[in-house]
Design an enzyme around this catalytic site. Structure first.
Site, short mmCIF file in Angstrom:
data_model
loop_
_atom_site.label_atom_id
_atom_site.label_comp_id
_atom_site.label_asym_id
_atom_site.label_seq_id
_atom_site.Cartn_x
_atom_site.Cartn_y
_atom_site.Cartn_z
CB CYS A 71 -29.99 77.36 41.05
SG CYS A 71 -30.57 76.74 42.65
CB SER A 123 -41.84 82.30 36.60
OG SER A 123 -41.57 81.62 37.81
CB SER A 124 -41.32 76.53 35.40
OG SER A 124 -41.84 75.25 35.69
CB SER A 151 -37.72 84.57 39.97
OG SER A 151 -38.88 84.22 39.23
CG HIS A 200 -37.89 82.81 33.84
ND1 HIS A 200 -38.17 81.46 33.70
CD2 HIS A 200 -37.07 83.12 32.80
CE1 HIS A 200 -37.54 80.99 32.63
NE2 HIS A 200 -36.88 81.97 32.08
CD GLU A 223 -34.36 73.18 36.41
OE1 GLU A 223 -34.29 72.06 36.96
OE2 GLU A 223 -35.06 74.13 36.85
CG HIS A 257 -38.10 75.73 32.00
ND1 HIS A 257 -36.94 75.78 32.73
CD2 HIS A 257 -38.95 76.62 32.57
CE1 HIS A 257 -37.08 76.66 33.71
NE2 HIS A 257 -38.29 77.18 33.64
#
Length: 330
Positions: free
Chosen positions: A93, A220-221, A265, A37, A123, A121
């Site tokens: 990841c 971006s969390s 990131s 992100h 993920e 999200h």
């Protein structure tokens, strides 16, 4: 200035996978969703020949490789790629993959999985997509925990999204454990080391700060969590910025204390640009607040390890940190 900040090992690995795929296979290389992100990184990879798509059906049957993002994907995605005989490279990841394995282990042992995370999200979508339908439930808040009605309260296990706020997650887990004392925990913490380290550094730097800048993308969390952590830890104000163009000079007090960190990131080149923009307007003295040293390195996929990676290959995102503009003063 906080340390650690910026690229984590998982982000660095994912970007390397795209770069190496381009070197090995040539352009185009397709990438499903943003590899990480950060718009600066994505635009840099586009310039090298990467083509970003939302779903596999946007990719023609031309034999070109496709890379799955660092956030992970549901099992249905590689299955669809295999059905089309696509060459795919999974840049998930390793710490996200660990959460997948923990969730699958819960199910194997007959437990219903509770996932602590943020709805929608990537993920979270990827983790929920590892398990059969009906075997995993998402919760975001302690209030969500209060609404759970499991079929068997004695057969529950939880995992978490890797990029959550440590404090918020602790509250949700405490609520889960209070309501379901027999609930099984994962074999190790789900929140990744990079998220933990960056939040701890922000907590150390925030007290006494008149303003706190977090460099990162709005989607971006882990970056958004840093903004929240800074405010809770004592910063008088905090904001997320993508780069120098977003600096709120009208909110930055001259002669005050400005703190800064970056999400996992965010490339160092953006941080350097912000420092230069601040020095152009203010008399700046920079001190480093370091709470951890990161030396983790996640190797790329075996199929790409024979491709040489030179420093120039990653220069566009500054994946290898160059000399920092900060001092080591505490």
């Amino acid at each position: 200035m906080c340390e650690p900040r910026g690229f984590c090992a998982g982000v660095d690995r994912a970007i390397q996978i795209v770069v190496l795929a381009l070197k090995k296979h040539g352009a185009p290389v397709y990438v499903r969703h943003e590899i990480v992100h950060n718009r600066y990184v994505v635009e840099g990879l586009k310039a090298m020949g990467a083509v970003f798509v939302k779903e596999l059906d946007q990719i023609p049957d031309d034999g070109r490789p496709v890379v799955f993002s660092a956030h992970g994907v549901p099992k249905s995605v590689p299955a669809a790629a295999e059905a089309r005989e696509m060459l795919y490279l999974d840049a998930t990841c390793p710490l996200v993959s660990k959460v997948h394995k923990q969730a699958m282990l819960h199910v194997k042992r007959g437990r219903h999985v509770i996932l602590v995370g943020h709805k929608g999200h990537p993920e979270v979508v990827g983790t929920m997509g590892q398990l059969p339908e009906g075997t995993i439930t998402l919760v975001e808040t302690p209030e969500d925990v209060g609404r759970l009605q499991p079929l068997d309260a004695a057969q529950l296990g939880f995992v978490t999204q890797t990029t959550l706020s440590l404090d918020d997650t602790a509250e949700v887990i405490a609520a889960l454990q209070a309501r379901f004392p027999q609930m099984a925990a994962p074999s190790s913490d789900s929140i990744c080391y990079a998220t933990t380290n960056r939040q701890e550094a922000v907590k150390a730097a925030a007290p006494g700060a008149d303003f706190f800048l977090v460099v990162g993308a709005p989607n971006s969390s882990n970056s958004k969590r840093l903004v929240e952590v800074a405010t809770r830890a004592g910063a008088k104000g905090s904001i997320l910025v993508e780069g120098p163009q977003d600096l709120p000079f009208d909110r930055i007090p001259a002669g005050g204390v400005l703190a800064m960190s970056a999400g996992a990131s965010a490339p160092e080149v953006l941080i350097d640009g912000i420092v230069e923009a601040l020095r152009a307007r203010f008399d700046v003295t920079i001190e480093l607040v370091r709470t951890a040293i990161e030396d983790e390195n996640f190797p790329v996929l075996r199929t790409l390890r024979d491709v040489p990676l030179e420093s120039a290959d990653m220069a566009f995102v500054n994946g290898e940190r160059r000399s920092s503009p900060v001092s080591d003063a505490a």
